[in-house]
Design an enzyme around this catalytic site. Structure first.
Site, PDB file in Angstrom:
ATOM      1  NE  ARG A  56      -2.910   0.296   3.359  1.00  0.00           N
ATOM      2  CZ  ARG A  56      -2.435   0.879   4.489  1.00  0.00           C
ATOM      3  NH1 ARG A  56      -2.129   2.157   4.492  1.00  0.00           N
ATOM      4  NH2 ARG A  56      -2.290   0.176   5.580  1.00  0.00           N
ATOM      5  CE1 TYR A 110     -16.869  11.002 -16.299  1.00  0.00           C
ATOM      6  CE2 TYR A 110     -15.598  11.174 -14.284  1.00  0.00           C
ATOM      7  CZ  TYR A 110     -16.447  10.462 -15.098  1.00  0.00           C
ATOM      8  OH  TYR A 110     -16.851   9.210 -14.730  1.00  0.00           O
ATOM      9  CG  ASP A 183      -8.775  15.139 -16.120  1.00  0.00           C
ATOM     10  OD1 ASP A 183      -8.188  14.488 -17.005  1.00  0.00           O
ATOM     11  OD2 ASP A 183      -9.736  14.682 -15.480  1.00  0.00           O
ATOM     12  CE  LYS A 208     -12.472   7.194 -19.427  1.00  0.00           C
ATOM     13  NZ  LYS A 208     -12.417   7.024 -18.002  1.00  0.00           N
TER      14      LYS A 208
HETATM   15  N1  PLP Z   1     -11.266  12.580 -15.939  1.00  0.00           N
HETATM   16  C1  PLP Z   1     -11.885  12.477 -17.117  1.00  0.00           C
HETATM   17  C2  PLP Z   1     -11.696  13.558 -18.126  1.00  0.00           C
HETATM   18  C3  PLP Z   1     -12.699  11.385 -17.397  1.00  0.00           C
HETATM   19  O1  PLP Z   1     -13.334  11.311 -18.575  1.00  0.00           O
HETATM   20  C4  PLP Z   1     -12.881  10.398 -16.401  1.00  0.00           C
HETATM   21  C5  PLP Z   1     -13.743   9.221 -16.636  1.00  0.00           C
HETATM   22  O2  PLP Z   1     -14.412   9.103 -17.632  1.00  0.00           O
HETATM   23  C6  PLP Z   1     -12.214  10.545 -15.183  1.00  0.00           C
HETATM   24  C7  PLP Z   1     -11.413  11.641 -14.982  1.00  0.00           C
HETATM   25  C8  PLP Z   1     -12.381   9.524 -14.084  1.00  0.00           C
HETATM   26  O3  PLP Z   1     -11.556   8.430 -14.346  1.00  0.00           O
HETATM   27  P1  PLP Z   1     -11.837   6.967 -13.735  1.00  0.00           P
HETATM   28  O4  PLP Z   1     -13.073   6.455 -14.372  1.00  0.00           O
HETATM   29  O5  PLP Z   1     -10.595   6.211 -14.093  1.00  0.00           O
HETATM   30  O6  PLP Z   1     -11.980   7.126 -12.268  1.00  0.00           O
END
Ligand code: PLP
Length: 394
Positions: A56, A110, A183, A208
């Protein structure tokens, strides 16, 4: 080393087994480690000696993934998390540790981020404000007047593909001493490296493009300093939001082909955007690679290689919810799954997925009408994708 070479080699195994160098990253599932010397274990646990003690806290396969991401983002260090959301949570709390701190986030972010900030963290006392990051004058004013601890921005917004001028926003944040959290999930380091522009950290949902094959959930924060990485590791240690070992292995494996995948997926998105924008059955295509996009200029300045990402959105002429649902069912090749960035092409309907928590009016206010579909281009031959859209549009 150039980016493509780094992607293939960064985070490579750095140890030998009886003199032999493994060519692939070893998957080390051990949840804890012992030493011949109890004094050594004591020093490792006390952070006086670098080393592994408990998974961890850190483990070799996860560290390899972190090293790969750090190399690609030009960061001194990166910290991996169990998901993109866990990475966002940790980063926001690192820069806004006070329970009542003010945090700005793009109103286009998001849906999961919107809910984490607007509900979960707001309920805990955080003072979250959603702001328009495309109006730079208004943003500068608000940063100066309200002085948030951090501003969270996505480079390309979802689903309407609006491109935030990260260079200009980083400058505004720098002037006001505000930590800029970027992000970059949609863009990856293939398109932009926000740390070079002045961001305080860069987040990826590794679920992704970094993973890239639809088989892993993970997240990572590339940090502007070792100190920040230490703070995030400490958060992760006690929040317990560590990335799994198999997931780290899959993410490194994904990164090996990131450059090639992004090149092809961006080219496929551009081909589909071009074709659909000339199709009478389509009302509007949102893609910053189109010269007609209001974000084409800023995207051209930010993404110097002339690639504009592998996601686009389009509105089907005259379609209501039922018509969009039937369109998705008619698709034979493109899958209607709620994600993006996989090697296979995907569509997502914001009304039932990413923006389902918003009222029709809230969606309308954000320009997300009931006929809008998001498309994430995969690695297929572009003609097959176009054929599939052609038959499904009827
Ligand atoms: N940031 C963006 C731009 C996303 O599209 C997503 C999920 O679709 C996330 C963060 C969250 O990622 P996770 O699903 O791996 O927690």
């Amino acid at each position: 080393m150039r980016f493509d070479t780094l992607a293939v080699h960064a985070g490579g195994p750095s140890f030998t087994i009886n003199g032999a160098h493994p060519t692939a990253l070893p998957l080390v599932p051990a949840s804890s480690y012992w030493y011949d010397s109890a004094d050594e274990l004591d020093r490792v646990l006390g952070d006086q000696l670098p080393g592994y003690s408990y998974a961890r806290y850190a483990s070799p396969t996860v560290v390899a993934f972190e090293e790969a991401v750090a190399a690609l983002e030009g960061a001194p260090a990166a910290v991996a998390f169990a998901s993109g959301m866990a990475a966002i949570h940790a980063a926001v709390r690192y820069f806004a540790p006070r329970s009542d701190a003010v945090v700005f986030a793009s109103s286009d972010c998001y849906g999961g981020t919107f809910t984490l900030l607007g509900n979960t963290l707001t309920n805990e006392g955080l003072n979250v404000k959603f702001v328009d990051v495309f109006d730079l004058d208004a943003l500068e004013h608000r940063l100066r007047e309200e002085h948030p601890a951090a501003l969270l921005v996505e480079v390309i917004s979802n689903p309407l593909e609006r491109v935030a001028d990260i260079r200009a926003i980083a400058q505004l944040c720098g002037n006001q001493g505000v930590a800029l959290i970027v992000d970059s999930t949609f863009t990856t380091p293939c398109l932009i490296k926000p740390l070079e522009l002045g961001a305080a950290c860069v987040i990826h949902s590794a679920t992704k493009y970094l993973g890239g094959h639809g088989d892993v959930t993970g997240g990572v924060v590339a940090c502007a300093s070792e100190e920040q990485a230490g703070g995030l590791r400490n958060w992760r240690k006690y929040a317990g939001s560590v990335l799994g070992v198999l997931e780290a292995f899959l993410c490194v494996r994904g990164i090996r082909t990131l450059s090639l995948r992004m090149e092809r997926q961006c080219a496929n998105a551009a081909a589909v955007a071009e074709e659909l924008s000339g199709d009478g059955r389509i009302q509007e295509v949102h893609y910053p690679g189109l010269a007609s996009s209001p974000y084409h200029d800023v995207a051209t300045r930010l993404f110097p290689d002339g690639t504009f990402g592998a996601v686009l959105a389009f509105g089907i002429e005259g379609a209501d919810k039922q018509a969009v649902m039937r369109f998705m069912e008619r698709l034979k090749l493109v899958r209607a799954a709620p994600t993006l960035g996989d090697c296979f092409s995907l569509v997502l309907y914001p009304v039932i997925a990413s923006h389902r928590g918003l009222t029709p009016q809230e969606r309308h206010d954000r320009g997300i009408e009931d006929n809008v579909v998001r498309f994430s281009a995969g690695l297929e031959h572009p003609e097959d994708l176009l054929d599939d859209f052609d038959q499904a549009l009827g």
